[in-house]
Enzyme design. Structure first.
Site, PDB file in Angstrom:
ATOM      1  N   PRO A 100     -87.777  29.082  36.401  1.00 21.91           N
ATOM      2  CA  PRO A 100     -88.916  28.175  36.248  1.00 21.91           C
ATOM      3  C   PRO A 100     -90.079  28.822  35.504  1.00 21.91           C
ATOM      4  O   PRO A 100     -90.194  30.042  35.460  1.00 21.91           O
ATOM      5  CB  PRO A 100     -89.313  27.874  37.702  1.00 21.91           C
ATOM      6  CG  PRO A 100     -88.803  29.015  38.505  1.00 21.91           C
ATOM      7  CD  PRO A 100     -87.641  29.613  37.758  1.00 21.91           C
ATOM      8  N   GLY A 128     -95.400  35.243  35.681  1.00 21.15           N
ATOM      9  CA  GLY A 128     -95.053  36.494  36.349  1.00 21.15           C
ATOM     10  C   GLY A 128     -93.565  36.798  36.382  1.00 21.15           C
ATOM     11  O   GLY A 128     -93.172  37.901  36.728  1.00 21.15           O
ATOM     12  N   ASP A 178     -90.613  43.315  29.830  1.00 17.20           N
ATOM     13  CA  ASP A 178     -90.077  41.965  30.063  1.00 17.20           C
ATOM     14  C   ASP A 178     -88.921  41.636  29.126  1.00 17.20           C
ATOM     15  O   ASP A 178     -87.866  41.170  29.560  1.00 17.20           O
ATOM     16  CB  ASP A 178     -91.180  40.910  29.857  1.00 17.20           C
ATOM     17  CG  ASP A 178     -92.117  40.805  31.037  1.00 17.20           C
ATOM     18  OD1 ASP A 178     -92.149  41.742  31.846  1.00 17.20           O
ATOM     19  OD2 ASP A 178     -92.816  39.784  31.143  1.00 17.20           O
ATOM     20  N   ALA A 217     -87.890  35.707  28.526  1.00 15.93           N
ATOM     21  CA  ALA A 217     -86.551  35.114  28.681  1.00 15.93           C
ATOM     22  C   ALA A 217     -86.349  34.005  27.648  1.00 15.93           C
ATOM     23  O   ALA A 217     -85.280  33.881  27.048  1.00 15.93           O
ATOM     24  CB  ALA A 217     -86.388  34.567  30.099  1.00 15.93           C
ATOM     25  N   GLY A 272     -91.506  36.560  33.763  1.00 10.56           N
ATOM     26  CA  GLY A 272     -90.970  36.905  32.451  1.00 10.56           C
ATOM     27  C   GLY A 272     -90.356  35.727  31.722  1.00 10.56           C
ATOM     28  O   GLY A 272     -89.466  35.900  30.882  1.00 10.56           O
TER      29      GLY A 272
HETATM   30  O1  PMV Z   1     -96.658  38.068  33.815  1.00 11.70           O
HETATM   31  P1  PMV Z   1     -95.469  38.469  33.036  1.00 11.70           P
HETATM   32  O2  PMV Z   1     -94.173  37.964  33.530  1.00 11.70           O
HETATM   33  O3  PMV Z   1     -95.673  38.177  31.552  1.00 11.70           O
HETATM   34  O4  PMV Z   1     -95.379  40.097  33.158  1.00 11.70           O
HETATM   35  C1  PMV Z   1     -96.360  40.908  32.552  1.00 11.70           C
HETATM   36  C2  PMV Z   1     -96.132  42.366  32.870  1.00 11.70           C
HETATM   37  C3  PMV Z   1     -97.296  43.273  32.416  1.00 11.70           C
HETATM   38  O5  PMV Z   1     -96.976  44.599  32.857  1.00 11.70           O
HETATM   39  C4  PMV Z   1     -98.604  42.864  33.050  1.00 11.70           C
HETATM   40  C5  PMV Z   1     -97.487  43.277  30.908  1.00 11.70           C
HETATM   41  C6  PMV Z   1     -96.444  44.064  30.130  1.00 11.70           C
HETATM   42  O6  PMV Z   1     -96.345  43.815  28.929  1.00 11.70           O
HETATM   43  O7  PMV Z   1     -95.771  44.931  30.699  1.00 11.70           O
END
Ligand code: PMV
Length: 314
Positions: free
Chosen positions: A93, A97, A144, A103, A99
Site C-alpha cells: 500500500p 515509510g 530503499d 518499489a 518504500g
Molecule cells: O520513507 P521512506 O520509505 O521513503 O524511507 C526513507 C528512508 C530514509 O532513510 C529516511 C531516506 C533514505 O534515503 O535512506
C-alpha cells in the site's frame, strides 16, 4: 505489454542515519508494487490503483511524474518522445515509510524495459531506480531501491565518495512476523531528510554523538539478528526509536503506535522509513503475538499490515 515488480521494505535499523554513511539493516517484505507498461499513441499516462493513505497519491503525484522522467532518461529514452500507459498496482500500500516510491520505480523500470525489449541486470535496475528516488527523497541513501530491487534481508552502507555502496545479504534462521501500523499521516521524505541534515549542520556535537550510537546499534543489531536473539533485536529497535525521536523525525501518532505495540508484548517497536507520520514496525514473533498487536492497533483506529521479515527471495 511489459511487466515488472519491486519489493516494499521495512528498515529495522538506521533510517536517516544511512543517508550520512551510517550502516543500516533493511528487510524486503512480502508485498510488492507491480507495473504494467504498454506502448500507446497518446503521450504518457499513469493509472495508480494502489491502496493508499488518504492524500498519498496527490502528495506524490508530481514526484511520481518526475521519477518516471528520470527513469526514461536513465534508460536513454527521451521522455518527450514516449507514448506509454503505466498501470501501477500490487499488494504494497501507499503508506509513507514502506518504500513504495522505490518499489514502484523498480516495477516501472522493469516494465518499461520489457515493453521496449531492453535487457537490464538487477544492478542496472537498482541504479536507475536510485535516479528515480531522487525525485522523492532529494539525496536518498539508496537503501530503499536496493531492497526493492534485490529483496531479502540486507546490511547496507552508503559509500559517501562513490556509488559503490556496501550491500550484504543477511540470512536468518527463519522469517519473523512483524506488524506494520500506519499513522495515516502522509509524510514528505525529502523534507524529513533535509530537516535532519539541517539540524545536524547546526548541532554538530549533539548529532555526532547520536549518529555514533546509531552506528553501534546497527552493528549489535546485525549480530543479534544473525544469532536469532529476537528479544535483543527488539530491545535494540526500541533504542533506535529513541534516537529517531532525538533527531526529531517521530510523530505523536508514531509514538502512540509504538506504545500500543509494546504494551501488547511486541519484542520491540520503532518508526520505520522517513517518519513524520508514515509507519511503525513492531517485532512480533509468532502468529499469536502478531495477531494480538495487529488487533490492538486496529482497535485504536489505525490500518495495519501483517507481514514478515527475512523471507528469502525465490
Ligand atoms: O520513507 P521512506 O520509505 O521513503 O524511507 C526513507 C528512508 C530514509 O532513510 C529516511 C531516506 C533514505 O534515503 O535512506
Amino acid at each position: 505489454m511489459g511487466k515488472g515488480s519491486g519489493f516494499g521494505k521495512v528498515i529495522l535499523f538506521g533510517e536517516h542515519f544511512v543517508v550520512h554513511g551510517v550502516p543500516g539493516i533493511v528487510s524486503a517484505i512480502d508485498a510488492t508494487n507491480d507495473a504494467e507498461v504498454k506502448k500507446t499513441a497518446q503521450g504518457l499516462t499513469v493509472k495508480d490503483i494502489r491502496k493508499a493513505a488518504t492524500g498519498y497519491a496527490e502528495e506524490k503525484r508530481l514526484q511520481q511524474l518526475e521519477s518516471i522522467d528520470r527513469i526514461l532518461r536513465a534508460m536513454g529514452i527521451a521522455p518527450g518522445t514516449v507514448s506509454i500507459d503505466i498501470l501501477l498496482g500490487g499488494t504494497l500500500p501507499g503508506f509513507s515509510g514502506l518504500g513504495a516510491s522505490a518499489a514502484s520505480s523498480v516495477a516501472i523500470t522493469r516494465g518499461i524495459a520489457e515493453e521496449y525489449g531492453i535487457k537490464l541486470t538487477d544492478e542496472r535496475v537498482n541504479e536507475i531506480a536510485y535516479e528515480a528516488e531522487k525525485a522523492y527523497a532529494g539525496t536518498p541513501s539508496g537503501i530503499d531501491n536496493t531492497a526493492a530491487t534485490f529483496g531479502g534481508l540486507l546490511w547496507f552502507k552508503k559509500n559517501m565518495t562513490s556509488g559503490a555502496n556496501t550491500v550484504e545479504k543477511l540470512h536468518i534462521r527463519e522469517p519473523v512476523e512483524i506488524v506494520i501500523g500506519s499513522t495515516g499521516v502522509v509524510a514528505n521524505t525529502k523534507a524529513m531528510v533535509e530537516g535532519v541534515a539541517d539540524r545536524k549542520r547546526k548541532n554538530p556535537e549533539e548529532y555526532d554523538a547520536i549518529f555514533e550510537q546509531a552506528e553501534a546499534l546497527a552493528l549489535i543489531g546485525r549480530k543479534a539478528l544473525l544469532a536469532f536473539d529476537l528479544k535483543k533485536v527488539g530491545e535494540l529497535m526500541n533504542d533506535n526509536h529513541h534516537l529517531l525521536r532525538q533527531i526529531e523525525v517521530s510523530h505523536e501518532k508514531l509514538d502512540l503506535l509504538v506504545d500500543i505495540a509494546r504494551k501488547q508484548g511486541a519484542y520491540g517497536a520503532k518508526l520505520t522509513g522517513g517518519g513524520g507520520g508514515g509507519c511503525m514496525v513492531a517485532l512480533t514473533p509468532s502468529l499469536e503475538l502478531q495477531g494480538r498487536v495487529a488487533k490492538a492497533i486496529e482497535n485504536a483506529g489505525f490500518e495495519v499490515l501483517r507481514t514478515r521479515i527475512g523471507v528469502e527471495k525465490t
